[in-house]
Structure formats: structure tokens, C-alpha cells
Design a protein around this motif. Structure first.
Motif, PDB file in Angstrom:
ATOM      1  N   TRP A 143      -8.918   0.331  -3.382  1.00  0.00           N
ATOM      2  CA  TRP A 143      -7.677  -0.020  -2.651  1.00  0.00           C
ATOM      3  C   TRP A 143      -6.584  -0.513  -3.313  1.00  0.00           C
ATOM      4  CZ3 TRP A 143     -10.884  -2.840   1.471  1.00  0.00           C
ATOM      5  CH2 TRP A 143     -11.272  -2.072   2.527  1.00  0.00           C
ATOM      6  N   ILE A 144      -7.325  -1.283  -4.722  1.00  0.00           N
ATOM      7  CA  ILE A 144      -6.174  -1.986  -5.672  1.00  0.00           C
ATOM      8  C   ILE A 144      -5.451  -0.817  -6.357  1.00  0.00           C
ATOM      9  CG2 ILE A 144      -5.845  -3.126  -7.932  1.00  0.00           C
ATOM     10  CD1 ILE A 144      -8.451  -4.683  -6.936  1.00  0.00           C
ATOM     11  N   THR A 145      -6.108   0.162  -6.779  1.00  0.00           N
ATOM     12  CA  THR A 145      -5.305   1.416  -7.289  1.00  0.00           C
ATOM     13  C   THR A 145      -4.258   1.981  -6.356  1.00  0.00           C
ATOM     14  OG1 THR A 145      -7.080   1.823  -8.760  1.00  0.00           O
ATOM     15  CG2 THR A 145      -5.314   3.865  -8.237  1.00  0.00           C
ATOM     16  N   GLU A 146      -4.764   2.142  -4.991  1.00  0.00           N
ATOM     17  CA  GLU A 146      -3.721   2.548  -3.762  1.00  0.00           C
ATOM     18  C   GLU A 146      -2.575   1.523  -3.612  1.00  0.00           C
ATOM     19  OE1 GLU A 146      -2.900   5.383  -0.690  1.00  0.00           O
ATOM     20  OE2 GLU A 146      -3.813   5.606  -2.615  1.00  0.00           O
ATOM     21  N   THR A 147      -2.862   0.343  -3.706  1.00  0.00           N
ATOM     22  CA  THR A 147      -1.795  -0.633  -3.463  1.00  0.00           C
ATOM     23  C   THR A 147      -0.769  -0.573  -4.762  1.00  0.00           C
ATOM     24  OG1 THR A 147      -2.882  -2.504  -4.326  1.00  0.00           O
ATOM     25  CG2 THR A 147      -3.108  -2.109  -1.942  1.00  0.00           C
ATOM     26  N   ARG A 148      -1.312  -0.410  -5.723  1.00  0.00           N
ATOM     27  CA  ARG A 148      -0.343  -0.298  -7.063  1.00  0.00           C
ATOM     28  C   ARG A 148       0.602   0.894  -6.830  1.00  0.00           C
ATOM     29  NH1 ARG A 148      -4.676  -2.513 -11.202  1.00  0.00           N
ATOM     30  NH2 ARG A 148      -3.914  -4.607 -11.165  1.00  0.00           N
ATOM     31  N   GLU A 149      -0.295   2.251  -6.578  1.00  0.00           N
ATOM     32  CA  GLU A 149       0.576   3.475  -6.345  1.00  0.00           C
ATOM     33  C   GLU A 149       1.502   3.384  -5.343  1.00  0.00           C
ATOM     34  OE1 GLU A 149      -2.148   6.582  -6.071  1.00  0.00           O
ATOM     35  OE2 GLU A 149      -3.219   6.091  -7.913  1.00  0.00           O
ATOM     36  N   LEU A 150       1.234   2.731  -4.283  1.00  0.00           N
ATOM     37  CA  LEU A 150       2.063   2.514  -3.183  1.00  0.00           C
ATOM     38  C   LEU A 150       3.417   1.782  -3.265  1.00  0.00           C
ATOM     39  CD1 LEU A 150      -0.401   3.000  -0.333  1.00  0.00           C
ATOM     40  CD2 LEU A 150       1.281   4.713  -1.163  1.00  0.00           C
ATOM     41  N   SER A 151       2.991   0.510  -4.272  1.00  0.00           N
ATOM     42  CA  SER A 151       4.068  -0.169  -4.623  1.00  0.00           C
ATOM     43  C   SER A 151       5.318   0.494  -5.367  1.00  0.00           C
ATOM     44  CB  SER A 151       3.535  -1.434  -5.158  1.00  0.00           C
ATOM     45  OG  SER A 151       4.532  -2.278  -5.575  1.00  0.00           O
ATOM     46  N   LYS A 152       4.699   1.216  -6.201  1.00  0.00           N
ATOM     47  CA  LYS A 152       5.706   2.376  -7.220  1.00  0.00           C
ATOM     48  C   LYS A 152       6.292   3.029  -6.051  1.00  0.00           C
ATOM     49  CE  LYS A 152       2.702   1.686 -11.233  1.00  0.00           C
ATOM     50  NZ  LYS A 152       2.002   2.612 -12.262  1.00  0.00           N
ATOM     51  N   MET A 153       5.624   3.650  -5.207  1.00  0.00           N
ATOM     52  CA  MET A 153       6.471   4.710  -4.211  1.00  0.00           C
ATOM     53  C   MET A 153       7.521   3.939  -3.562  1.00  0.00           C
ATOM     54  SD  MET A 153       3.063   6.730  -2.925  1.00  0.00           S
ATOM     55  CE  MET A 153       4.080   7.848  -2.162  1.00  0.00           C
ATOM     56  N   LEU A 154       7.067   2.603  -3.122  1.00  0.00           N
ATOM     57  CA  LEU A 154       8.091   1.900  -2.465  1.00  0.00           C
ATOM     58  C   LEU A 154       9.336   1.791  -3.163  1.00  0.00           C
ATOM     59  CD1 LEU A 154       6.004  -0.592  -0.189  1.00  0.00           C
ATOM     60  CD2 LEU A 154       7.726   1.297   0.532  1.00  0.00           C
TER      61      LEU A 154
END
Length: 113
Positions: free
Chosen positions: A93-104
Motif C-alpha cells: 500500500w505504501i508503494t502504491e500511494t507513492r506511485e499514485l502520488s507521482k501520477m497525480l
């Protein structure tokens, strides 16, 4: 641009569903309420922003979604530290939130141009 077609929205929705399902049995209602609200906030703000008329409004809601992403990551870290969330799942989940933050950030830049 339909928000449902955005990969970042689709992935955030899936993450929110996963968090809701995983923590359904959590007896700490304060923690569960806070983390699920944060998880729900991100795709909701993406959707709301993309439905707005002006670029300025779209970007504003995407920044709110990004901030909520940081809030959610903090709660995941705390959930892991207090053993509410298993280490492998928390790391995912931490990895996913980091990736999605970059996508945003990428989406904000694209819309702002």
C-alpha cells in the motif's frame, strides 16, 4: 476527460476498496474510520476535480487528492507500526500511494499546460 478512464482514479478506487475490505473487522473504530475516509477521499477528489469546469478548479481538487494520499500513507505507516496492518500488505500500500502520488503530479502538470 472522464475520470473513470483515468488509470490513477482506477488504481485509487481499487486501493480504497482493498483498505475497506482488509480493515472491515478492525475493532479500533477511530483508526478504521480515519484510514477508510482518507482512502475514500483520494478517488473522490480526483472525480470531483475532473468534473469541474475550469482548469484552476480541476488542479485544486487534484492537489487535495495528492495531500490525502500523503495522509493515507501516514495512516498506513502507523497501522503497520501498531500491528493493525501486516508488513507485506503495508509495504504494498505504501508503494502504491507513492506511485499514485507521482501520477497525480503528472496529471496536474498535464492539465496545467
Amino acid at each position: 476527460m472522464d475520470f473513470e478512464k483515468l488509470v490513477v482514479w482506477q488504481r485509487r478506487r481499487c486501493l480504497a476498496v482493498g483498505i475497506y475490505r482488509e480493515l472491515a473487522g478492525c475493532g479500533d473504530f477511530g483508526f478504521k474510520d480515519q484510514i477508510t475516509r482518507s482512502a475514500l477521499s483520494v478517488p473522490s477528489n480526483i472525480a470531483e476535480g475532473m468534473e469541474r469546469h475550469s482548469v484552476k478548479e480541476k488542479v485544486r481538487f487534484l492537489w487535495i487528492a495528492k495531500a490525502s494520499c500523503g495522509e493515507l500513507r501516514t495512516q498506513i505507516l502507523i497501522g503497520r507500526d501498531i500491528a493493525y496492518i501486516a508488513d507485506p500488505l503495508a509495504e504494498n500500500w505504501i508503494t502504491e500511494t507513492r506511485e499514485l502520488s507521482k501520477m497525480l503530479c503528472g496529471l496536474i502538470n498535464k492539465i496545467s499546460d
